[in-house]
Design an enzyme around this catalytic site. Sequence first.
Site, PDB file in Angstrom:
ATOM      1  N   HIS A 169       0.900  -1.202   0.018  1.00 49.37           N
ATOM      2  CA  HIS A 169      -0.114   0.077   0.233  1.00 49.37           C
ATOM      3  C   HIS A 169       1.022   1.230  -0.249  1.00 49.37           C
ATOM      4  CE1 HIS A 169      -3.787  -1.986   2.089  1.00 49.37           C
ATOM      5  NE2 HIS A 169      -4.177  -1.691   1.040  1.00 49.37           N
ATOM      6  N   CYS A 265      -1.873   3.158   9.116  1.00 46.28           N
ATOM      7  CA  CYS A 265      -3.188   2.073   8.922  1.00 46.28           C
ATOM      8  C   CYS A 265      -4.078   2.145   9.786  1.00 46.28           C
ATOM      9  CB  CYS A 265      -2.638   0.705   8.549  1.00 46.28           C
ATOM     10  SG  CYS A 265      -1.260   0.317   7.547  1.00 46.28           S
TER      11      CYS A 265
HETATM   12  N1  ARG Z   1      -3.970  -7.076   6.304  1.00 48.43           N
HETATM   13  C1  ARG Z   1      -4.258  -5.836   5.850  1.00 48.43           C
HETATM   14  C2  ARG Z   1      -4.369  -5.809   4.541  1.00 48.43           C
HETATM   15  O1  ARG Z   1      -3.431  -6.706   3.824  1.00 48.43           O
HETATM   16  C3  ARG Z   1      -3.282  -4.879   6.276  1.00 48.43           C
HETATM   17  C4  ARG Z   1      -3.909  -3.598   5.958  1.00 48.43           C
HETATM   18  C5  ARG Z   1      -2.891  -2.193   6.171  1.00 48.43           C
HETATM   19  N2  ARG Z   1      -3.194  -0.927   5.954  1.00 48.43           N
HETATM   20  C6  ARG Z   1      -2.849  -0.148   5.160  1.00 48.43           C
HETATM   21  N3  ARG Z   1      -3.254   0.898   4.995  1.00 48.43           N
HETATM   22  N4  ARG Z   1      -1.570  -0.281   4.833  1.00 48.43           N
HETATM   23  O2  ARG Z   1      -4.978  -5.320   3.593  1.00 48.43           O
END
Ligand code: ARG
Length: 273
Positions: A169, A265
């Site tokens: 992300h 996050c």
């Molecule tokens: N386990 C989640 C996923 O893979 C973690 C999300 C983390 N969020 C972020 N904004 N980076 O989607």
Amino acid sequence: MARSARVFLMCPPEYFNVAYIINPWMHGNLRKIDNAVAKQQWRSLYDMLTDHATVRLVLPQPGSPDMVFTANAGLVKSKRFVVSRFRYPERQAEEPYFADWFMDRGYDVSLMPRDVPFEGAGDALFDRGDGCVWMAHGHRSIPAAREILAERLGLDVVVLKLVDQRFYHLDTCFCPLEGGYVMYYPAAFDDVSRESIERRVAADRRIAVEEKDALEFACNAVNVDSTVVVNRASTGFVKALARRGFEVVQTPLSEFMKAGGSAKCLTLRLDEP
Ligand code: ARG
């Protein structure tokens, strides 16, 4: 401490766990979350943010263990909200919960087309200098989201491409800061994207983060005025930010790192004018 007008959305980690694997950080961590520790770490972040901002809460839901990562709810601008379209079915159940939260509070809520995965403020970040929004694709969101965001939210969207699976992300490797600074881990981007960052952000506003800090999710920072909250950072990182007038506050978020998330996050900034 005086509260600024900042507002964040968080979701308590009631049902947080690693129940499936959709990013490299989750490997080897299936059901390895100590929920008591997670709750205490989440609470410390929450308490810290309430010193600086207002924090709103969305009700956690059984069967949606990643809902704690509210950054992925969608993208907010003023009273408009575009709901995320999660790439993996494992997270799609979160979409209506987030949509309802915003609808119930009078937001103008819209959905992404079914064939346009887009993971909200995990992949789209407001610049704090020139008013653009940085949007990433490569792992979760796709470039087609750009036009939709530009049109519905009236945004100038700059597209970046992510090339390292560990930084899946945008908010895992890139963070706009007050004053028009941008901290980022350059190797997470392709050459063209690195060039476009260099073109838009003056050299004295760019803070390149080293791999070891990036792997501690130092770019996954919550910035409120001159405070920058992160999981963990090296003294080099702390000094680099201090030179630009930022105070780094570290708060361990190891349980959330097991799911591939950290401070940023776990929050969604709602006061985006
Ligand atoms: N386990 C989640 C996923 O893979 C973690 C999300 C983390 N969020 C972020 N904004 N980076 O989607």
